[in-house]
Motif scaffolding. Sequence first.
Motif, PDB file in Angstrom:
ATOM      1  N   GLN A  85       4.603  -9.055 -11.413  1.00 33.09           N
ATOM      2  CA  GLN A  85       4.377  -7.681 -10.976  1.00 33.09           C
ATOM      3  C   GLN A  85       3.443  -7.071 -12.003  1.00 33.09           C
ATOM      4  O   GLN A  85       3.692  -7.132 -13.203  1.00 33.09           O
ATOM      5  N   VAL A  86       2.354  -6.517 -11.476  1.00 33.87           N
ATOM      6  CA  VAL A  86       1.257  -6.145 -12.365  1.00 33.87           C
ATOM      7  C   VAL A  86       1.462  -4.805 -13.067  1.00 33.87           C
ATOM      8  O   VAL A  86       1.165  -4.638 -14.239  1.00 33.87           O
ATOM      9  N   GLY A  87       2.036  -3.852 -12.354  1.00 32.90           N
ATOM     10  CA  GLY A  87       2.167  -2.506 -12.926  1.00 32.90           C
ATOM     11  C   GLY A  87       3.225  -2.452 -14.023  1.00 32.90           C
ATOM     12  O   GLY A  87       3.987  -3.401 -14.207  1.00 32.90           O
ATOM     13  N   THR A 116       9.760  -7.976  -5.239  1.00 33.79           N
ATOM     14  CA  THR A 116      10.187  -9.266  -5.778  1.00 33.79           C
ATOM     15  C   THR A 116       9.069  -9.990  -6.515  1.00 33.79           C
ATOM     16  O   THR A 116       9.309 -10.957  -7.223  1.00 33.79           O
ATOM     17  N   ASP A 144      -6.052   1.455   0.509  1.00 39.13           N
ATOM     18  CA  ASP A 144      -5.185   2.571   0.103  1.00 39.13           C
ATOM     19  C   ASP A 144      -5.878   3.379  -0.975  1.00 39.13           C
ATOM     20  O   ASP A 144      -6.898   2.951  -1.535  1.00 39.13           O
ATOM     21  N   PHE A 180      -6.876  -4.851   0.234  1.00 36.15           N
ATOM     22  CA  PHE A 180      -6.500  -6.256   0.416  1.00 36.15           C
ATOM     23  C   PHE A 180      -6.970  -6.686   1.805  1.00 36.15           C
ATOM     24  O   PHE A 180      -6.651  -6.005   2.790  1.00 36.15           O
ATOM     25  N   LEU A 191       6.915 -11.648  -4.916  1.00 30.26           N
ATOM     26  CA  LEU A 191       6.660 -12.870  -4.131  1.00 30.26           C
ATOM     27  C   LEU A 191       5.825 -12.597  -2.875  1.00 30.26           C
ATOM     28  O   LEU A 191       5.276 -13.507  -2.263  1.00 30.26           O
ATOM     29  N   GLY A 192       5.720 -11.302  -2.519  1.00 24.43           N
ATOM     30  CA  GLY A 192       5.053 -10.927  -1.266  1.00 24.43           C
ATOM     31  C   GLY A 192       3.625 -11.472  -1.168  1.00 24.43           C
ATOM     32  O   GLY A 192       3.247 -12.085  -0.157  1.00 24.43           O
ATOM     33  N   LEU A 193       2.825 -11.265  -2.229  1.00 26.41           N
ATOM     34  CA  LEU A 193       1.419 -11.693  -2.169  1.00 26.41           C
ATOM     35  C   LEU A 193       1.301 -13.221  -2.181  1.00 26.41           C
ATOM     36  O   LEU A 193       0.416 -13.779  -1.547  1.00 26.41           O
ATOM     37  N   GLY A 241      10.673  -1.489  -7.187  1.00 32.01           N
ATOM     38  CA  GLY A 241      11.481  -2.589  -6.627  1.00 32.01           C
ATOM     39  C   GLY A 241      10.582  -3.792  -6.398  1.00 32.01           C
ATOM     40  O   GLY A 241       9.724  -4.098  -7.198  1.00 32.01           O
ATOM     41  N   ALA A 287       0.855  -1.196   0.000  1.00 32.24           N
ATOM     42  CA  ALA A 287       0.000   0.000   0.000  1.00 32.24           C
ATOM     43  C   ALA A 287       0.889   1.243   0.000  1.00 32.24           C
ATOM     44  O   ALA A 287       0.649   2.202  -0.743  1.00 32.24           O
ATOM     45  N   LYS A 334       3.970   1.428  -1.053  1.00 33.80           N
ATOM     46  CA  LYS A 334       4.731   1.523  -2.310  1.00 33.80           C
ATOM     47  C   LYS A 334       3.900   2.135  -3.431  1.00 33.80           C
ATOM     48  O   LYS A 334       4.406   2.854  -4.271  1.00 33.80           O
ATOM     49  N   PHE A 335       2.619   1.769  -3.461  1.00 30.26           N
ATOM     50  CA  PHE A 335       1.795   2.158  -4.614  1.00 30.26           C
ATOM     51  C   PHE A 335       0.849   3.323  -4.330  1.00 30.26           C
ATOM     52  O   PHE A 335      -0.113   3.543  -5.057  1.00 30.26           O
ATOM     53  N   GLY A 365      -4.117   1.619  -7.842  1.00 33.63           N
ATOM     54  CA  GLY A 365      -5.132   0.610  -8.187  1.00 33.63           C
ATOM     55  C   GLY A 365      -4.594  -0.426  -9.167  1.00 33.63           C
ATOM     56  O   GLY A 365      -3.478  -0.311  -9.682  1.00 33.63           O
ATOM     57  N   LEU A 390      -2.133 -11.408  -9.703  1.00 36.32           N
ATOM     58  CA  LEU A 390      -1.613 -10.856  -8.451  1.00 36.32           C
ATOM     59  C   LEU A 390      -0.861 -11.850  -7.572  1.00 36.32           C
ATOM     60  O   LEU A 390       0.165 -11.517  -6.998  1.00 36.32           O
TER      61      LEU A 390
HETATM   62  P1  ADP Z   1       6.092  -6.981  -4.934  1.00 39.77           P
HETATM   63  O1  ADP Z   1       5.288  -5.946  -4.243  1.00 39.77           O
HETATM   64  O2  ADP Z   1       7.297  -7.362  -4.207  1.00 39.77           O
HETATM   65  O3  ADP Z   1       6.310  -6.681  -6.370  1.00 39.77           O
HETATM   66  P2  ADP Z   1       3.814  -8.613  -4.399  1.00 39.77           P
HETATM   67  O4  ADP Z   1       3.535 -10.062  -4.625  1.00 39.77           O
HETATM   68  O5  ADP Z   1       3.626  -8.104  -3.032  1.00 39.77           O
HETATM   69  O6  ADP Z   1       5.228  -8.332  -4.944  1.00 39.77           O
HETATM   70  O7  ADP Z   1       2.868  -7.791  -5.366  1.00 39.77           O
HETATM   71  C1  ADP Z   1       2.762  -8.166  -6.714  1.00 39.77           C
HETATM   72  C2  ADP Z   1       2.286  -7.024  -7.560  1.00 39.77           C
HETATM   73  O8  ADP Z   1       0.934  -6.699  -7.218  1.00 39.77           O
HETATM   74  C3  ADP Z   1       3.008  -5.732  -7.329  1.00 39.77           C
HETATM   75  O9  ADP Z   1       4.218  -5.672  -8.070  1.00 39.77           O
HETATM   76  C4  ADP Z   1       1.996  -4.714  -7.835  1.00 39.77           C
HETATM   77  O10 ADP Z   1       2.046  -4.654  -9.256  1.00 39.77           O
HETATM   78  C5  ADP Z   1       0.670  -5.332  -7.418  1.00 39.77           C
HETATM   79  N1  ADP Z   1       0.185  -4.763  -6.127  1.00 39.77           N
HETATM   80  C6  ADP Z   1       0.267  -5.317  -4.918  1.00 39.77           C
HETATM   81  N2  ADP Z   1      -0.303  -4.532  -3.976  1.00 39.77           N
HETATM   82  C7  ADP Z   1      -0.731  -3.427  -4.622  1.00 39.77           C
HETATM   83  C8  ADP Z   1      -1.404  -2.217  -4.219  1.00 39.77           C
HETATM   84  N3  ADP Z   1      -1.749  -1.991  -2.941  1.00 39.77           N
HETATM   85  N4  ADP Z   1      -1.726  -1.318  -5.154  1.00 39.77           N
HETATM   86  C9  ADP Z   1      -1.396  -1.527  -6.447  1.00 39.77           C
HETATM   87  N5  ADP Z   1      -0.747  -2.633  -6.901  1.00 39.77           N
HETATM   88  C10 ADP Z   1      -0.427  -3.570  -6.003  1.00 39.77           C
END
Ligand code: ADP
Length: 474
Positions: free
Chosen positions: A416-418, A427, A397, A457, A429-431, A425, A359, A361-362, A401, A410
């Motif tokens: 990484q979606v964006g 990885t 957040d 989330f 892998l967080g989600l 930065g 949250a 970071k974005f 979006g 996700l």
């Molecule tokens: P990381 O954050 O290390 O890239 P995550 O698995 O935590 O890996 O998240 C994967 C991707 O999901 C992120 O790179 C981002 O593109 C998207 N994402 C996760 N949380 C958010 C958020 N709160 N708002 C927008 N995009 C998000």
Amino acid sequence: MNAERDVHRLLLRQLRRLGISELEAPPSAEAWQALLGAVSRTYASSEEDRYLLERSLDLSSREMQALYENLRQVSETRLAAERDRLESVLAALSDGLCVLGPDGTAQSANAAAQALLGVDEAALRGQQVLARFRLVTIEGGDPVAPEVALGFVAGLGQTLRYDRSCLLGQPGGEDRPVACVLTPLMLGGTLRGVVFVVSDTMNSRQAERELLRTSEALVEARDRALRASRTKSVFLANVSHELRTPLNAILGYAELIQEEWAHNLEVAADAEKIQRAADHLLQLINDILDVSKIEAGKMRLEFEAFDAPTLVDAVAGTMATLVRRGGNQLIVDCPSEVGTITADRTKLGQALLNLLGNAAKFTRHGTIRLVARREVEPGTPWLGVAARSWVVFAVHDTGIGIPTERMGELFVPFSQVGDASQRQGGTGLGLTITREYCRMMGGEVSVTSEVGRGSCFSIRVPADVPAVLAHSAV
Ligand code: ADP
């Protein structure tokens, strides 16, 4: 003698009608005449009756004859039609069918049986058909002698199946796999022979064999994949471990250089760059280590009862600086009623840190809210389902979006979606780790998001150790 008693009562009545009532004495001449006249009339009328009777008898016997003839013709036609129908059904059967006498000799055979045995019906008649088969019930089973089978069916009225039989090949030729069924032939309640049905199972047995081969290959491939995955996990765990030690040293030296060279901005900036890169690498290694542990089934949970608001406060405290760095406001809403939860404290904390970190970071110059609440799911007592209590942690957040069409990616490792400018930065892998931890605790992660407006989330975990996990809880 009593004359009245010896004379038939009808004759007596007639005589009286003619005026002869005295039977002991001869009648008068007139009475005698009248008597003769009556007798003669009776003769005449009985002759007429007989003639009529004979005529009508003659007529009805001729009608009966015609009727019988008619009936005979109708039943013969019906019988012929029925026989035709039966013959066409037998001819249309794809399975071979032979009618055998009680001694096993063939009496008739349909077209499929003739084709399978390679002989026409005339040549087949009188032959011991069963002698051309090896009758076997199960794969690899011993063959049954035809006389024995015949005895059970034609003698005891049993139905027998031999699914793994074969038609013996001609000398030099190959046997052909078939399935045989022997059924007693009952006519008018008496055993009259055997109906022998034989189906060609060449194709189905080939398909069966192929299926077996495929499933064996699949099992082998699965085992190989499992072995490879285990090897990969062990390799990753070892490599990660080996990398962490020098990385920690690099981090320590980078910090030291920054402190000691604070007066030289250029050196300090370079040391900061080294520190950031090493930090990222350490995070990546830690995440890879976690994922490989999860994949290898080596990640253990440690359940403990703790106060949920205290955990929320600790997480918020850890992330406060990072959140504010992006010009964001952090709002925490976790009333004390949320109370105690029994879960893996460290892993739940790590999951919440991941969500808050994302949250932060974005989102730029926005608001991030960490909200917790307790939910009670009513049970169904009459079905023996008890009420359950859950705790939901939601991170809202107002950041960039996520597009609806990318939501499916996700939780995919390393995704990484964006676009590149939005990666910040990370990885990827967080989600994945967050979701795995939640699932291991019997919960789930869900997400809602709108591009340009922000994301939410939510982690939902049982407030108590789920019964299925209770025995594995440490
Ligand atoms: P990381 O954050 O290390 O890239 P995550 O698995 O935590 O890996 O998240 C994967 C991707 O999901 C992120 O790179 C981002 O593109 C998207 N994402 C996760 N949380 C958010 C958020 N709160 N708002 C927008 N995009 C998000």
